[in-house]
Design an enzyme around this catalytic site. Structure first.
Site, PDB file in Angstrom:
ATOM      1  N   SER A 142     -54.354  -8.376   9.194  1.00  0.00           N
ATOM      2  CA  SER A 142     -53.498  -9.515   9.525  1.00  0.00           C
ATOM      3  C   SER A 142     -52.044  -9.111   9.760  1.00  0.00           C
ATOM      4  CB  SER A 142     -53.554 -10.529   8.372  1.00  0.00           C
ATOM      5  OG  SER A 142     -52.693 -11.622   8.602  1.00  0.00           O
ATOM      6  N   ALA A 143     -51.339  -9.983  10.459  1.00  0.00           N
ATOM      7  CA  ALA A 143     -49.888  -9.837  10.575  1.00  0.00           C
ATOM      8  C   ALA A 143     -49.200 -10.266   9.282  1.00  0.00           C
ATOM      9  CB  ALA A 143     -49.370 -10.681  11.743  1.00  0.00           C
ATOM     10  N   LYS A 147     -53.023  -2.904  15.068  1.00  0.00           N
ATOM     11  CA  LYS A 147     -54.213  -3.000  14.228  1.00  0.00           C
ATOM     12  C   LYS A 147     -55.168  -1.850  14.545  1.00  0.00           C
ATOM     13  CE  LYS A 147     -53.983  -8.017  13.532  1.00  0.00           C
ATOM     14  NZ  LYS A 147     -54.677  -9.315  13.638  1.00  0.00           N
ATOM     15  N   ASN A 158     -52.911 -10.511  19.617  1.00  0.00           N
ATOM     16  CA  ASN A 158     -52.581  -9.363  18.765  1.00  0.00           C
ATOM     17  C   ASN A 158     -53.826  -8.734  18.140  1.00  0.00           C
ATOM     18  OD1 ASN A 158     -52.973 -11.580  17.047  1.00  0.00           O
ATOM     19  ND2 ASN A 158     -51.568 -10.788  15.516  1.00  0.00           N
ATOM     20  N   ASP A 168     -59.451 -10.511  11.277  1.00  0.00           N
ATOM     21  CA  ASP A 168     -58.163 -11.198  11.324  1.00  0.00           C
ATOM     22  C   ASP A 168     -58.256 -12.408  10.384  1.00  0.00           C
ATOM     23  OD1 ASP A 168     -55.585 -12.091  12.481  1.00  0.00           O
ATOM     24  OD2 ASP A 168     -56.814 -13.674  13.362  1.00  0.00           O
TER      25      ASP A 168
END
Length: 262
Positions: free
Chosen positions: A39-40, A189, A215, A8
């Protein structure tokens, strides 16, 4: 022997001042196995980090909705269609939630108000620039990889609950106390890791993954060695295989050294 390292970005790969520590950078550059940020963030929010640290690698973006190879070619994508996206945006506006809506479609980041302080803050953090526009600015045939709600932290959890109740088939997760990520059904993910394993012909048990927030939970649980950062909530630490030091204390470097990977 581990065959891939995943990490992340915010709160994990980067320190609180949004930079990669020299030890972490050197550790990643010394790897002889694939490394991928997970990652977002959009690709445009990841490329500046890689460029700043002279790293070239594939990436998993939008919390698993997009995988790009080291040349920027799409290896996998899963996005919402126009109608689905329109329904979510309409619901948010009708409920008058205290949040700013961001639309992400591959390399496009659209916002209605470029001067919104929350947008300006995000631009500073990710070193990318939003475009002024709405959903109607996009070709209706395009996939929408993510909607991001930048929320008043007092109401983030309440907004998240309402969205999950109304759109149970969407993939919705908080990535911080002010950010809610909304993606298409099945986007996680962990799901992206399944596609990555097919691409590299490796087993999930041979992957090390680092994360610090809710997340990241499914990602940490799905791999052979899920490592929570020292700054992660206790809930995340409890499901991880191991806990390293914080993102400000070279947590990734220390864990890779402990595992004899570097």
């Amino acid at each position: 022997m581990y065959q891939c390292i995943l990490s992340d970005i915010d709160g994990t790969l980067l320190t609180d001042d949004h930079h990669m520590s020299p030890k972490t950078r050197d550790a990643i550059k010394s790897l002889d196995i694939p490394f991928l940020p997970v990652s977002a963030r959009s690709p445009e929010g990841i490329y500046p980090i890689l460029k700043e640290n002279d790293i070239v690698c594939p990436m998993i973006c939008f919390s698993g909705g997009l995988i790009l190879d080291e040349k920027g070619q799409v290896l996998y994508e899963n996005g919402m269609n126009y109608k689905q996206t329109e329904e979510v945006i309409t619901f948010i506006k009708e409920k008058k939630f205290d949040c700013t809506i961001n639309i992400y479609a591959l390399h496009d980041w659209l916002v209605e108000d470029k001067e919104d302080p929350r947008v300006l803050r995000e631009e500073r953090i990710v070193k990318a620039e939003a475009q002024k526009g709405t959903l109607s600015s996009l070709d209706p045939s395009r996939k929408i990889h993510k909607l991001l709600c930048m929320c008043n932290p007092l109401y983030t959890k309440e907004i998240e609950r309402s969205l999950k109740e109304r759109f149970p088939h969407c993939s919705i997760a908080c990535s911080s106390d002010i950010l809610i990520e909304i993606m298409n059904e099945g986007v996680t993910k962990a799901d992206a890791i399944n596609h990555l394993c097919d691409y590299y012909s490796i087993n999930k048990q041979d992957i090390v993954a680092f994360g610090d927030n809710y997340n990241d939970k499914e990602m940490l649980e799905s791999v052979g060695m899920g490592i929570a950062m020292g700054n992660a909530p206790d809930d995340i630490k409890n499901i991880a295989n191991d806990v390293t030091s914080t993102n400000n204390q070279d947590g990734i470097f220390n864990a890779l050294q402990k595992l004899n990977i570097i």
